[in-house]
Design a protein around this motif. Structure first.
Motif, PDB file in Angstrom:
ATOM      1  N   VAL A  25       4.726 -13.946  42.741  1.00  0.00           N
ATOM      2  CA  VAL A  25       3.935 -13.801  41.522  1.00  0.00           C
ATOM      3  C   VAL A  25       3.253 -12.439  41.545  1.00  0.00           C
ATOM      4  O   VAL A  25       2.627 -12.061  42.536  1.00  0.00           O
ATOM      5  N   CYS A  26       3.412 -11.688  40.459  1.00  0.00           N
ATOM      6  CA  CYS A  26       2.763 -10.380  40.380  1.00  0.00           C
ATOM      7  C   CYS A  26       1.721 -10.328  39.276  1.00  0.00           C
ATOM      8  O   CYS A  26       0.822  -9.493  39.309  1.00  0.00           O
ATOM      9  N   ASP A  27       1.814 -11.229  38.281  1.00  0.00           N
ATOM     10  CA  ASP A  27       0.886 -11.192  37.165  1.00  0.00           C
ATOM     11  C   ASP A  27       0.953 -12.515  36.414  1.00  0.00           C
ATOM     12  O   ASP A  27       1.819 -13.352  36.688  1.00  0.00           O
ATOM     13  N   VAL A  28       0.036 -12.708  35.481  1.00  0.00           N
ATOM     14  CA  VAL A  28       0.054 -13.874  34.610  1.00  0.00           C
ATOM     15  C   VAL A  28      -0.163 -13.422  33.174  1.00  0.00           C
ATOM     16  O   VAL A  28      -0.738 -12.361  32.934  1.00  0.00           O
ATOM     17  N   GLU A  29       0.327 -14.214  32.231  1.00  0.00           N
ATOM     18  CA  GLU A  29       0.078 -13.984  30.808  1.00  0.00           C
ATOM     19  C   GLU A  29      -0.881 -15.055  30.330  1.00  0.00           C
ATOM     20  O   GLU A  29      -0.660 -16.239  30.565  1.00  0.00           O
ATOM     21  N   ILE A  30      -1.936 -14.615  29.647  1.00  0.00           N
ATOM     22  CA  ILE A  30      -2.956 -15.536  29.167  1.00  0.00           C
ATOM     23  C   ILE A  30      -3.021 -15.474  27.651  1.00  0.00           C
ATOM     24  O   ILE A  30      -2.987 -14.393  27.061  1.00  0.00           O
ATOM     25  N   ASP A  31      -3.093 -16.642  27.013  1.00  0.00           N
ATOM     26  CA  ASP A  31      -3.307 -16.714  25.572  1.00  0.00           C
ATOM     27  C   ASP A  31      -4.782 -16.425  25.315  1.00  0.00           C
ATOM     28  O   ASP A  31      -5.656 -17.195  25.729  1.00  0.00           O
ATOM     29  N   SER A  32      -5.063 -15.318  24.659  1.00  0.00           N
ATOM     30  CA  SER A  32      -6.452 -14.897  24.475  1.00  0.00           C
ATOM     31  C   SER A  32      -7.219 -15.811  23.519  1.00  0.00           C
ATOM     32  O   SER A  32      -8.444 -15.869  23.581  1.00  0.00           O
ATOM     33  N   CYS A  33      -6.520 -16.524  22.664  1.00  0.00           N
ATOM     34  CA  CYS A  33      -7.210 -17.435  21.737  1.00  0.00           C
ATOM     35  C   CYS A  33      -7.674 -18.711  22.438  1.00  0.00           C
ATOM     36  O   CYS A  33      -8.814 -19.145  22.271  1.00  0.00           O
ATOM     37  N   SER A  34      -6.784 -19.307  23.218  1.00  0.00           N
ATOM     38  CA  SER A  34      -7.126 -20.573  23.875  1.00  0.00           C
ATOM     39  C   SER A  34      -7.668 -20.378  25.285  1.00  0.00           C
ATOM     40  O   SER A  34      -8.294 -21.281  25.837  1.00  0.00           O
ATOM     41  N   GLY A  35      -7.390 -19.217  25.889  1.00  0.00           N
ATOM     42  CA  GLY A  35      -7.849 -18.961  27.251  1.00  0.00           C
ATOM     43  C   GLY A  35      -7.004 -19.633  28.317  1.00  0.00           C
ATOM     44  O   GLY A  35      -7.397 -19.695  29.476  1.00  0.00           O
ATOM     45  N   SER A  36      -5.818 -20.114  27.944  1.00  0.00           N
ATOM     46  CA  SER A  36      -4.952 -20.795  28.911  1.00  0.00           C
ATOM     47  C   SER A  36      -3.835 -19.873  29.379  1.00  0.00           C
ATOM     48  O   SER A  36      -3.429 -18.950  28.681  1.00  0.00           O
ATOM     49  N   ILE A  37      -3.338 -20.158  30.574  1.00  0.00           N
ATOM     50  CA  ILE A  37      -2.219 -19.382  31.125  1.00  0.00           C
ATOM     51  C   ILE A  37      -0.940 -19.837  30.457  1.00  0.00           C
ATOM     52  O   ILE A  37      -0.649 -21.031  30.374  1.00  0.00           O
ATOM     53  N   VAL A  38      -0.149 -18.885  29.961  1.00  0.00           N
ATOM     54  CA  VAL A  38       1.091 -19.183  29.260  1.00  0.00           C
ATOM     55  C   VAL A  38       2.284 -19.024  30.200  1.00  0.00           C
ATOM     56  O   VAL A  38       3.152 -19.891  30.271  1.00  0.00           O
ATOM     57  N   ASN A  39       2.346 -17.916  30.916  1.00  0.00           N
ATOM     58  CA  ASN A  39       3.467 -17.606  31.812  1.00  0.00           C
ATOM     59  C   ASN A  39       2.945 -17.013  33.103  1.00  0.00           C
ATOM     60  O   ASN A  39       1.890 -16.374  33.127  1.00  0.00           O
ATOM     61  N   ILE A  40       3.718 -17.196  34.161  1.00  0.00           N
ATOM     62  CA  ILE A  40       3.516 -16.392  35.364  1.00  0.00           C
ATOM     63  C   ILE A  40       4.659 -15.391  35.394  1.00  0.00           C
ATOM     64  O   ILE A  40       5.776 -15.685  34.951  1.00  0.00           O
ATOM     65  N   ILE A  41       4.391 -14.212  35.876  1.00  0.00           N
ATOM     66  CA  ILE A  41       5.408 -13.170  35.958  1.00  0.00           C
ATOM     67  C   ILE A  41       5.745 -12.979  37.423  1.00  0.00           C
ATOM     68  O   ILE A  41       4.874 -12.715  38.249  1.00  0.00           O
ATOM     69  N   VAL A  42       7.026 -13.133  37.734  1.00  0.00           N
ATOM     70  CA  VAL A  42       7.502 -13.104  39.108  1.00  0.00           C
ATOM     71  C   VAL A  42       8.348 -11.856  39.309  1.00  0.00           C
ATOM     72  O   VAL A  42       9.206 -11.536  38.488  1.00  0.00           O
ATOM     73  N   THR A  43       8.100 -11.169  40.401  1.00  0.00           N
ATOM     74  CA  THR A  43       8.867  -9.978  40.744  1.00  0.00           C
ATOM     75  C   THR A  43       9.908 -10.336  41.782  1.00  0.00           C
ATOM     76  O   THR A  43       9.612 -10.975  42.780  1.00  0.00           O
TER      77      THR A  43
END
Length: 96
Positions: A25-43
Motif C-alpha cells: 500500500v502506498c496511498d489511499v483515496e478518500i471521498d472528501s464529502c463523506s470522509g470515507s476511504i474509497v480505494n487503497i492504492i498498491v504499488t
C-alpha cells in the motif's frame, strides 16, 4: 481494531483468489464529502530487485478488502498474476 491511514502504508497486499502478493500500500483515496476511504492504492515493483524499473499502481476498492492484519491486507479481486503482467522498464521508450 482501529488504525490510522499511516498504519496502512507499506502493508503487503495479498490476493486470496490466487494467493499472490500484489504489492504494498502506498496511498489511499478518500471521498472528501463523506470522509470515507474509497480505494487503497498498491504499488507493484517490476524489474531486477527494484532497479531499472517502473512502478505499476493498482487501485483496490475498499469493499474488496477481506481482512486487515498487523502486517498484511487480504483482498479478493481479479488481478492477473505477476507472470501475466507486461513489465515496463525505464529504457522501454528510448530506442525506437
Amino acid at each position: 481494531m482501529n488504525c490510522c491511514v499511516t498504519d496502512l502504508r507499506d502493508k503487503k497486499v495479498i490476493n486470496t483468489k490466487n494467493a499472490c502478493l500484489i504489492g504494498n500500500v502506498c496511498d489511499v483515496e478518500i471521498d472528501s464529502c463523506s470522509g470515507s476511504i474509497v480505494n487503497i492504492i498498491v504499488t507493484r515493483r517490476n524489474g531486477l530487485l527494484g532497479f531499472f524499473c517502473r512502478d505499476d499502481t493498482i487501485k483496490i476498492c475498499w469493499n474488496d478488502i477481506n481482512v486487515i492484519g498487523d502486517e498484511t491486507i487480504l483482498v479478493c479481486i481479479d488481478v492477473p498474476s505477476a507472470e501475466h503482467i507486461k513489465k515496463k522498464n525505464i529504457f522501454e521508450g528510448l530506442f525506437r
